[in-house]
Motif scaffolding. Structure first.
Motif, PDB file in Angstrom:
ATOM      1  N   ASP A  52       0.837  -1.206   0.000  1.00  0.00           N
ATOM      2  CA  ASP A  52       0.000   0.000   0.000  1.00  0.00           C
ATOM      3  C   ASP A  52       0.868   1.251   0.000  1.00  0.00           C
ATOM      4  O   ASP A  52       0.595   2.211  -0.728  1.00  0.00           O
ATOM      5  CB  ASP A  52      -0.907   0.012   1.238  1.00  0.00           C
ATOM      6  N   VAL A  53       1.922   1.255   0.833  1.00  0.00           N
ATOM      7  CA  VAL A  53       2.812   2.410   0.895  1.00  0.00           C
ATOM      8  C   VAL A  53       3.520   2.606  -0.446  1.00  0.00           C
ATOM      9  O   VAL A  53       3.559   3.716  -0.991  1.00  0.00           O
ATOM     10  CB  VAL A  53       3.865   2.231   2.015  1.00  0.00           C
TER      11      VAL A  53
ATOM     12  N   GLU B 261       2.833   1.609  -3.526  1.00  0.00           N
ATOM     13  CA  GLU B 261       1.980   2.050  -4.628  1.00  0.00           C
ATOM     14  C   GLU B 261       1.569   3.507  -4.471  1.00  0.00           C
ATOM     15  O   GLU B 261       1.482   4.256  -5.453  1.00  0.00           O
ATOM     16  CB  GLU B 261       0.751   1.143  -4.728  1.00  0.00           C
ATOM     17  N   HIS B 262       1.319   3.927  -3.237  1.00  0.00           N
ATOM     18  CA  HIS B 262       0.948   5.322  -2.972  1.00  0.00           C
ATOM     19  C   HIS B 262       2.087   6.270  -3.338  1.00  0.00           C
ATOM     20  O   HIS B 262       1.870   7.309  -3.977  1.00  0.00           O
ATOM     21  CB  HIS B 262       0.578   5.478  -1.494  1.00  0.00           C
TER      22      HIS B 262
ATOM     23  N   GLY C 266       2.365  10.242  -4.136  1.00  0.00           N
ATOM     24  CA  GLY C 266       1.799  10.704  -2.877  1.00  0.00           C
ATOM     25  C   GLY C 266       2.825  10.814  -1.763  1.00  0.00           C
ATOM     26  O   GLY C 266       3.831  10.109  -1.751  1.00  0.00           O
TER      27      GLY C 266
ATOM     28  N   ALA D 117       3.798  10.357   2.274  1.00  0.00           N
ATOM     29  CA  ALA D 117       3.432   9.311   3.233  1.00  0.00           C
ATOM     30  C   ALA D 117       4.172   9.480   4.549  1.00  0.00           C
ATOM     31  O   ALA D 117       5.321   9.952   4.570  1.00  0.00           O
ATOM     32  CB  ALA D 117       3.719   7.927   2.653  1.00  0.00           C
TER      33      ALA D 117
ATOM     34  N   CYS E  49       9.934   0.489   1.649  1.00  0.00           N
ATOM     35  CA  CYS E  49       8.855   1.440   1.369  1.00  0.00           C
ATOM     36  C   CYS E  49       9.344   2.670   0.616  1.00  0.00           C
ATOM     37  O   CYS E  49       8.549   3.350  -0.029  1.00  0.00           O
ATOM     38  CB  CYS E  49       8.165   1.852   2.662  1.00  0.00           C
TER      39      CYS E  49
ATOM     40  N   ARG F 266      -0.603  10.720   3.529  1.00  0.00           N
ATOM     41  CA  ARG F 266      -1.355   9.562   4.017  1.00  0.00           C
ATOM     42  C   ARG F 266      -0.513   8.866   5.083  1.00  0.00           C
ATOM     43  O   ARG F 266       0.693   8.668   4.894  1.00  0.00           O
ATOM     44  CB  ARG F 266      -1.640   8.603   2.865  1.00  0.00           C
TER      45      ARG F 266
END
Length: 623
Positions: free
Chosen positions: A40-41, A43-44, A49, A51, A64, A210
């Protein structure tokens, strides 16, 4: 014969910015799937994005930011607080075939120029820099014409004054957002309570980022905390479980580090000291030995360890109380980064609490910070004194609920008895009050025990009603009572008055019998461990039996030989988890190696033949 292959080390990413995260993970790192919330991290961040990543040690924070940097156009810039950490991570990345470099004060002029040329030529995937360098105008000018894939701010808790390892230079990193608009930023830490997390977001301007968080539980770590009673012998009993493993023993002072290391060597345990007072070259040599050698105990102050990547630390011991839960969590978290069973142990006593509180009170921090530090120390003391599950108490500090009864800490494996200490608490508090709140625990216990000496007579305490009121309990129990009263916030230590105990407002409810006080019973001082004495080395390989275990040891010898030849730590070649998988799977061909977790294309090229030869010889010999 093994499958034919191209032995030339090839560039893993021929077209930048087109990498698929799962493909990169497999080809470079040798893993077929991400763990937990890593994907999830990744791909964000790959999508651009920002994080904030709050993962425990061993959960794979580095992936990550490393994987997104390899998937996006340009170079990933990693802000890291320690030169030693940069060196370790850069070396590990190079072993994976990743073009990585660090730019810091340890480089010669020619080395620094070479790194700058590589950066300008677009020949770097990851560049590690210190926070001091990252905020300078010179750095901004250097990367002005460079495509930047992302900024990763590692050990992000250092930005917060509420954290346990505040570093003022981290505060300036908030400028990255305005200086490099549109470049994703990712802040990562393994130790942050809710207050510190909020400060990270605020100070780094990550309000729109996020937040990714996962359980801070480290289920592979077993916790044990004991009351100090002949600490050297207690430590020796603990270390006897790890005859074939490496670990760390933490002490508060430099002198204690030196003395403990010297003593351990006389006990047949190879130990090296590490602290800031040593000659720099010797200190670096000891750290290097710890990273590269096996079966070594490093005795250190907290100057050692932040960000240390050694994954096979099997134990961490504390001979002194750390300053906070975060410090304890981070220091114990250096054990078992590879996910294999590890143990942490601590001995503490009243003297620890008094010394730590003196350090806080005499420090130069503003009163508000001192108040926070006292609260953090009290929380750690409460964890030491709890009769409940240690894991539950630790995780509660990080805002995480745990049902308790983890079965992997001393209080769960051997439950602690409690007793109604209301009457004892009233006597203890009354003795503090009647003697004028002017004396330390030792004198107050003398009063309770009815000890006639120069001090009790001089101050007229022998004539008080409380004199001798505590003869029903032994001195050691009274020491525990006062520790637990401190932990419960019913008394405090006034260091300006030479460690005098004083009552807190909450003590009134005890005097009025409006509050029941339960104390934990101290363990008998027999020195018996809460768990068995099976070593962690044996436990970590408990699922290997017979010939698999024999093959593992041969693979381990091969790894050590390669590591020594290359002058790198053995885990940089392969971690134990990969050797265990090799011993179980026993790949026969070159292509089969890519099915082993932890073997990507670059490491297969470098080491595949050597390890396949060990497996072939073992099987031909009837293994």
């Amino acid at each position: 014969m093994h499958d034919s292959h191209n032995s030339t080390a090839a560039r893993l990413f021929e077209t930048e910015g087109t990498g698929n995260p799962l493909d990169v993970l497999k080809r470079v790192y040798g893993y077929s799937a991400f763990r937990g919330k890593q994907q999830d991290v990744v791909e964000h961040v790959v999508a651009g994005g920002d994080a904030v990543v709050l993962f425990p040690t061993g959960a794979g924070k580095s992936l990550c930011f490393q994987v997104p940097a390899l998937c996006r156009n340009g170079v990933g810039i990693v802000v890291s607080p320690l030169i030693a950490l940069m060196r370790d991570q850069v070396e590990a990345l190079k072993q994976l075939g990743v073009r990585a470099a660090a730019l810091n004060s340890s480089l010669t002029r020619d080395e620094a120029i070479a790194v700058r040329h590589s950066l300008a030529a677009g020949a770097l995937d990851l560049l590690y820099v210190t926070p001091e360098r990252a905020v300078t105008d010179a750095f901004a000018d250097m990367v002005a014409d460079t495509d930047i894939a992302l900024f990763a701010i590692d050990e992000a808790h250092c930005v917060s004054q509420w954290g346990h390892d505040f570093r003022p230079e981290y505060r300036g990193l908030g400028c990255l957002a305005s200086r490099f608009p549109g470049v994703p930023r990712i802040a990562l830490t393994a130790t942050a309570d809710p207050h510190t997390r909020d400060d990270i977001i605020k100070r780094l301007g990550l309000d729109r980022a996020r937040v990714f968080t996962t359980s801070f539980d480290r289920p592979n770590i077993a916790y044990e905390i004991v009351e100090r009673d002949q600490p050297r012998q207690q430590l020796l009993r603990f270390l006897s479980r790890f005859k074939d493993a490496s670990g760390i023993v933490y002490c508060l002072s430099r002198a204690k580090v030196d003395d403990t290391a010297e003593w351990l060597n006389t006990q047949g345990i190879r130990a090296l000291p590490y602290h800031a007072g040593m000659d720099r070259a010797l200190r670096d040599a000891h750290q290097d030995a710890f990273l590269k050698e096996e079966r070594l105990c490093l005795v250190a102050t907290v100057a050692f360890g932040m960000g240390i990547d050694k994954p096979d630390v099997r134990y961490v011991a504390h001979l002194d109380l750390p300053g906070s839960v975060e410090a304890y969590y981070q220091e114990t978290g250096r054990a078992g980064r590879d996910g294999l069973p590890s143990e942490v142990w601590m001995a503490y006593g009243m003297a620890d609490v008094i010394q730590r509180r003196r350090m806080i009170d005499e420090g130069g921090s503003p009163e508000e910070i001192k108040r926070i530090e006292r609260g953090k120390l009290n929380t750690l003391l409460a964890i030491c004194e709890t009769a409940g599950c240690r894991r539950q108490a630790i995780l509660a500090h990080f805002g995480e609920a745990h049902p308790g009864r983890c079965g992997h800490c001393d209080t769960c494996l051997k439950p602690v008895e409690t007793w109604d200490g209301t009457e004892a608490a009233i006597k203890a508090l009354a003795a503090v009050y009647r003697t004028g709140e002017r004396f330390g625990a030792g004198h107050v216990i003398d009063v309770l025990m009815g000890t006639i000496n120069e001090k009790t007579e001089r101050f007229g305490h022998v004539d008080m009603p409380v004199f001798g009121a505590g003869k029903d309990l032994p001195p050691r129990t009274w020491q525990s009572v006062f520790r637990q009263l401190l932990a419960a916030g019913l008394i405090k230590v006034d260091h300006s008055a030479f460690g005098a105990l004083q009552l807190e407002p909450e003590a009134r409810s005890v005097f009025r019998r409006e509050r029941q006080v339960l104390f934990r019973k101290d363990r008998p001082s027999s020195g018996k461990a809460a768990r068995g004495t099976k070593s962690a080395t044996a436990r970590e390989r408990s699922d290997l039996a017979g010939s698999d275990l024999e093959l593992f040891e041969k693979l381990r010898s091969q790894r050590l030989a390669i590591a020594r030849d290359m002058d790198v730590p053995p885990y940089v070649v392969f971690p134990d988890t990969t050797l265990i998988a090799l011993a179980k799977q026993r790949p026969r061909g070159f292509e089969d190696l890519l099915d082993v977790p932890g073997i990507g294309e670059s490491k297969r090229e470098k080491y595949g033949e050597a390890f396949l030869a060990v497996i072939d010889a073992f099987e031909e010999g009837g293994g």
